[in-house]
Scaffold this motif. Structure first.
Motif, short mmCIF file in Angstrom:
data_model
loop_
_atom_site.label_atom_id
_atom_site.label_comp_id
_atom_site.label_asym_id
_atom_site.label_seq_id
_atom_site.Cartn_x
_atom_site.Cartn_y
_atom_site.Cartn_z
N ILE A 1 0.89 -1.11 0.03
CA ILE A 1 -0.05 -0.07 0.13
C ILE A 1 0.82 1.10 -0.12
CG2 ILE A 1 -1.90 1.23 1.20
CD1 ILE A 1 -2.66 -1.57 2.36
N ILE A 2 2.05 1.34 0.68
CA ILE A 2 2.84 2.38 0.96
C ILE A 2 3.48 2.64 -0.40
CG2 ILE A 2 4.97 3.17 1.80
CD1 ILE A 2 3.92 2.31 4.68
N ARG A 3 3.98 1.60 -1.21
CA ARG A 3 4.73 1.97 -2.51
C ARG A 3 3.70 2.79 -3.58
NH1 ARG A 3 6.77 -3.68 -5.37
NH2 ARG A 3 4.39 -4.50 -5.51
N ILE A 4 2.51 2.21 -3.44
CA ILE A 4 1.63 2.62 -4.47
C ILE A 4 1.11 4.19 -4.03
CG2 ILE A 4 -0.63 1.55 -3.67
CD1 ILE A 4 0.40 2.24 -7.31
N ALA A 5 0.96 4.32 -2.86
CA ALA A 5 0.18 5.44 -2.34
C ALA A 5 1.45 6.62 -2.46
CB ALA A 5 -0.01 5.50 -0.83
N ARG B 1 -9.70 -1.23 5.25
CA ARG B 1 -9.46 -0.70 6.51
C ARG B 1 -7.90 -0.51 6.77
NH1 ARG B 1 -14.49 -2.87 8.18
NH2 ARG B 1 -13.87 -4.82 8.59
N LEU B 2 -7.28 -1.67 6.22
CA LEU B 2 -5.74 -1.33 6.27
C LEU B 2 -5.32 -0.48 5.33
CD1 LEU B 2 -3.03 -2.67 7.36
CD2 LEU B 2 -3.08 -4.15 5.40
N TRP B 3 -5.98 -0.35 4.17
CA TRP B 3 -5.51 0.49 3.18
C TRP B 3 -5.57 2.04 3.50
CZ3 TRP B 3 -4.14 -0.32 -2.14
CH2 TRP B 3 -4.32 0.80 -3.08
N ARG B 4 -6.93 2.10 4.42
CA ARG B 4 -7.02 3.77 4.71
C ARG B 4 -6.28 4.17 5.73
NH1 ARG B 4 -12.52 6.97 5.60
NH2 ARG B 4 -13.44 5.83 3.14
N THR C 1 -3.12 2.94 6.22
CA THR C 1 -1.74 3.01 5.88
C THR C 1 -1.63 4.41 4.99
OG1 THR C 1 -1.72 0.83 5.64
CG2 THR C 1 0.03 1.88 4.48
N VAL C 2 -2.66 4.53 4.09
CA VAL C 2 -2.51 5.77 3.42
C VAL C 2 -2.62 7.21 4.22
CG1 VAL C 2 -3.64 7.30 1.83
CG2 VAL C 2 -3.74 4.70 1.30
N GLU C 3 -3.20 7.01 5.46
CA GLU C 3 -3.22 8.17 6.44
C GLU C 3 -1.81 8.42 6.90
OE1 GLU C 3 -6.57 7.59 9.01
OE2 GLU C 3 -7.88 8.66 7.57
N TYR C 4 -1.22 7.24 7.35
CA TYR C 4 0.14 7.19 8.03
C TYR C 4 1.13 7.85 6.98
CZ TYR C 4 4.52 5.00 9.09
OH TYR C 4 6.00 4.91 9.62
N LEU C 5 1.13 7.67 5.63
CA LEU C 5 2.08 7.94 4.52
C LEU C 5 1.68 9.51 4.58
CD1 LEU C 5 4.42 7.24 2.84
CD2 LEU C 5 2.60 7.15 0.71
N ALA C 6 0.60 9.81 4.44
CA ALA C 6 0.06 11.43 4.36
C ALA C 6 0.77 12.12 5.17
CB ALA C 6 -1.38 11.40 4.26
N LYS C 7 1.26 11.98 6.31
CA LYS C 7 2.01 12.61 7.19
C LYS C 7 3.58 13.34 6.49
CE LYS C 7 0.12 10.71 11.40
NZ LYS C 7 0.11 9.31 11.73
#
Ligand code: NAD
Length: 358
Positions: A169-173, A200-203, A205-211
């Motif tokens: 998820i992180i590499r595509i986000a 739920r894991l997707w959301r 993880t995307v929120e974590y990377l958004a920081k």
């Protein structure tokens, strides 16, 4: 530059449309002093017919030893009864996996000259829209455990499973956030977190990377709502980040809004700028061999290759401007034809783009 391109025309209209893209690239090479060396190989139904495999090992080796891959399309009714893992489409899934092409980038850009071909009302289209779908391509339900069985009661069962892990998820986000940085700085991440554990894991993880990307506005949208919003208000989208299956469906929906699927290019990227470039559409068996297919999606895919894999930005812009000029002058293949315009064939459209490259 001296660049080696693996050319995989495939089935149906694949050979016709890739021929035009190769001509455009050769002309770009002449104008800007680059050598594009094309090596052709088999994929899809034609590969199954000749080599009993939809992705022969020599095709895979050629791709691995090239700087980029240009693909037409695979599949057709002739191979409808071929076993699952030998089907033309299986060759496509395999090449994506083998080349680790985890990121699919599909711009859905509406040329104002093609407003008439858009199925939306004028008040929704306004002055066009420009969406970039970033779809995860090597994970999710298309690659999870699957099977079928006959139960004792004689009822048939089948199942497919979706898996995602945080690194996928992180590499595509990250690609979505980086892409948004070069555009309007909005990422809309699509999921179905009200129902699916993977979402739920997707959301999360995307929120974590958004920081790491405070300059980008992150929005979340459920996939069913996204399907509606694309039609009601396509302007709200800049970069759309999706899993494999949601992206497959939404990108086809977005494509039809732009006028024709024959206009939409795509890039499938791995790390280190390597990529496979192909139109978003299929092999269009209904119009194959008639010299009426729209080659612009493939020509624009070649332009994405110049930009993403080779860093040749002005050469890529040159192709995009030529396409714009040809459309502004009113030349149309059958799929985008409307009153008052000039109908041209596949080959004529390719030549018009070449004539407008300067
Ligand atoms: P399709 O995209 O091939 O065709 C859908 C419709 O769009 C058809 O009416 C076709 O004539 C038209 N169309 C597509 N590309 C066009 C172009 N460049 N110019 C003008 N019109 C165009 O989808 P389909 O009919 O569902 O599938 C046909 C075959 O292609 C199937 O075997 C399918 O599995 C395969 N397929 C391959 C890919 C791929 O290679 N990446 C993608 C999708 C479907």
């Amino acid at each position: 530059m001296n660049l080696n391109i693996a050319l995989l025309p495939g089935d149906g209209i694949g050979p016709e449309i890739t021929t035009e893209a190769v001509k455009v690239l050769n002309k770009i090479g002449k104008i800007y002093n680059h050598n594009f060396n094309f090596s052709e190989a088999l994929i899809g139904g034609i590969a199954y017919d000749k080599k009993q495999s939809s992705l022969p090992i020599e095709t895979l080796e050629l791709c691995k030893n090239s700087d980029a891959v240009l693909l037409g399309a695979v599949g057709g009714p002739k191979w409808d009864d071929v076993d699952g893992d030998k089907r033309p489409e299986a060759g496509l899934l395999k090449i994506r996996k083998e080349l680790n092409l985890f990121a699919n980038i599909r711009p859905a850009y509406m040329y104002t000259a093609l407003k008439d071909s858009c199925p939306l009302k004028d008040e929704i289209i306004k002055d066009g829209f420009n969406i970039c779908i970033v779809r995860e391509l090597t994970g999710g339900i298309y690659f999870g455990d699957k099977g079928k069985c006959n139960n004792m009661d004689g009822i048939e069962y089948a199942y497919d499973t979706e898996h995602y892990n945080t690194s996928e998820i992180i590499r595509i986000a990250r690609i979505a956030f980086e892409t948004a940085r070069k555009r309007n700085k909005i990422v809309t991440s699509i999921d179905k977190q009200n129902v699916l554990e993977t979402s739920r894991l997707w959301r999360k993880t995307v929120e974590y990377l958004a920081k790491e990307y405070p300059d980008i506005t992150l929005k979340h949208m459920l996939v069913d709502n996204a399907a509606m919003q694309l039609i009601c208000n396509p302007h709200q989208f800049d970069v759309v980040l999706t899993s494999n299956m949601f992206g497959d469906i939404l990108s086809d929906e977005a494509s039809v809004l732009t006028g024709s699927i024959g206009m939409l290019p795509s890039a499938s990227l791995s790390d280190y700028n390597f990529g496979l470039y192909e139109p978003s559409h299929g092999s269009a068996p209904d119009i194959a061999g008639k010299n009426i297919a729209n080659p612009l999606a493939t020509i624009l895919s070649a332009s994405m290759m110049l930009k993403y894999s080779f860093g040749l930005i002005k050469e890529a812009d040159c192709i995009e401007t030529a396409v714009q000029k040809v459309l502004d002058k009113g030349y149309r293949t059958a799929d985008i034809m409307s009153d008052g315009n000039t109908l041209v064939s596949t080959q004529e459209m390719g030549q018009l783009v070449i004539d407008n490259l300067v």
